[in-house]
Scaffold this active site. Structure first.
Site, PDB file in Angstrom:
ATOM      1  CD  GLU A 177      -2.777   1.363   2.426  1.00  0.00           C
ATOM      2  OE1 GLU A 177      -2.708   0.505   3.324  1.00  0.00           O
ATOM      3  OE2 GLU A 177      -3.593   2.290   2.440  1.00  0.00           O
ATOM      4  CE  LYS A 219      -6.045  -0.179   1.728  1.00  0.00           C
ATOM      5  NZ  LYS A 219      -6.754  -0.802   2.849  1.00  0.00           N
TER       6      LYS A 219
HETATM    7  P1  13P Z   1      -9.320   4.185   4.148  1.00  0.00           P
HETATM    8  O1  13P Z   1     -10.183   3.449   3.161  1.00  0.00           O
HETATM    9  O2  13P Z   1     -10.096   4.812   5.280  1.00  0.00           O
HETATM   10  O3  13P Z   1      -8.342   5.102   3.483  1.00  0.00           O
HETATM   11  O4  13P Z   1      -8.461   3.071   4.900  1.00  0.00           O
HETATM   12  C1  13P Z   1      -7.904   2.059   4.176  1.00  0.00           C
HETATM   13  C2  13P Z   1      -6.622   1.679   4.769  1.00  0.00           C
HETATM   14  O5  13P Z   1      -6.376   0.528   5.052  1.00  0.00           O
HETATM   15  C3  13P Z   1      -5.618   2.728   4.967  1.00  0.00           C
HETATM   16  O6  13P Z   1      -4.403   2.169   5.299  1.00  0.00           O
END
Ligand code: 13P
Length: 340
Positions: A177, A219
């Site tokens: 991510e 992500k």
């Molecule tokens: P949000 O969808 O609230 O951005 O959170 C997703 C997430 O895992 C952030 O690390």
């Protein structure tokens, strides 16, 4: 490492009409969420809230996996079933957030580096024993004047790659991510430029670290203007720019992409995902891994009260269903007014 097993897990996470519930808020983040409903963040309140989410009857069909926080991975339903075991039995893959947060990067004002690599091999071994089959590590990239720097991008990409290699070694699918924040006043074009550079660096580092792309989930953020941008871009432009960027940067070997919501409203996050499926087939599964956009309505309907339990579950079921439909391009805005 069993690549076939990692690939099977990754594909299950992005199976048709399903996506991921990010419920891995750290203790400080969940306190902020509970503050909005004036609820004290005690261990029991956090447990009760997560039980409300995980056991929501109508939601389970649309949720492929749940990202848990360390504390939650060790908690149980009120009937005494450990959350990872409860989820697995319901056909939902348990995941775990393993990074220790984004800390200021010395010498680079306004930028961060995500910590948590030390001891991670041992932590992965324990998380696997406790039932986790996928994990998450979040790198945070800010946009401002002169920011992000090339150094911060590469340092975060290298940490993501080292984490991903350790996850795969432990038989755990890494969610990679790299979040480009939507704070600030920048235009969509600037977000697109930065997201391209960030994803380029991430895939270079994954390759250098010998991470097997067939066994990861990406992500990313959507390509979207800053919240304070004077030009707020139509949903169509956001979807188009996001798909263009992903097609340029994400190899087709990656089984799935699951977006973060990043501060978008629940309905915007659903609409944008749906529009990305409108332009035809994509080389990877494309779904949601939302935290706030899935939980916001459920948190408010629950309100921390036993009497709000069923209402919270219904709110989650509705958002999960609409996002599950959006993940296959089957969502229509008119569905927002219909009951779950
Ligand atoms: P949000 O969808 O609230 O951005 O959170 C997703 C997430 O895992 C952030 O690390």
């Amino acid at each position: 490492m069993n690549i076939g097993e990692l690939n099977t897990t990754a594909r299950a996470l992005v199976a048709k009409n399903r996506g991921i519930l990010a419920a891995d808020e750290s203790s400080s983040t969940i306190k902020k969420r509970f503050d909005t409903i004036k609820l004290e963040s005690t261990e029991e309140n956090r447990r009760a809230y997560r039980e409300m989410l995980f056991t929501a009857p109508g939601a389970q069909r649309y949720i492929s996996g749940v990202i848990l926080y360390d504390e939650t991975l060790r908690q149980k339903t009120k009937d005494g079933v450990a959350f990872p075991q409860y989820l697995a039995k319901a056909g939902i893959i348990p995941g775990i957030k393993v990074d220790l947060g984004a800390k200021p990067l010395p010498g680079f004002p306004g930028e961060t580096i995500t910590e948590g690599l030390d001891g991670l091999r041992e932590r992965f071994a324990e998380y696997h024993r406790l039932g986790a089959r996928f994990a998450k590590w979040r790198a945070v990239i800010n946009i401002d004047s002169g920011v992000p720097s090339r150094y911060a991008i590469d340092a975060n990409a290298e940490a993501l790659a080292r984490y991903a290699a350790l996850a795969q070694e432990a038989g755990i699918v890494p969610i990679v991510e790299p979040e480009v924040l939507m704070d600030g006043a920048h235009l969509l074009e600037r977000c697109e430029e930065v997201t391209n550079v960030v994803l380029g660096s991430v895939f270079n580092h994954l390759s250098a670290a010998r991470v097997v792309l067939e066994g990861i989930i990406l992500k990313p953020n959507m390509v979207i203007p800053g919240k304070k941008s004077p030009d707020q871009a139509t949903p169509e432009r956001i979807a188009e720019a996001t798909v263009r960027t992903l097609k340029r940067q994400v190899p087709a070997a990656v089984p799935g992409i699951a977006f973060l919501s990043g501060g978008q409203s629940p309905t915007d996050a659903t609409l944008h995902l749906n529009l990305m499926h409108a332009a035809g087939p994509l080389p990877w599964g494309l779904t949601f891994s939302y935290g706030r956009a899935l939980q916001e309505d459920a948190l408010n309907a629950w309100g921390g009260k036993p009497g709000g339990f069923a209402g919270g579950q219904q709110a989650l079921a509705k958002r999960a269903k609409l996002n599950g439909l959006a993940a296959a391009g089957e969502y229509k805005a008119a569905m927002e007014s219909a009951a779950a």
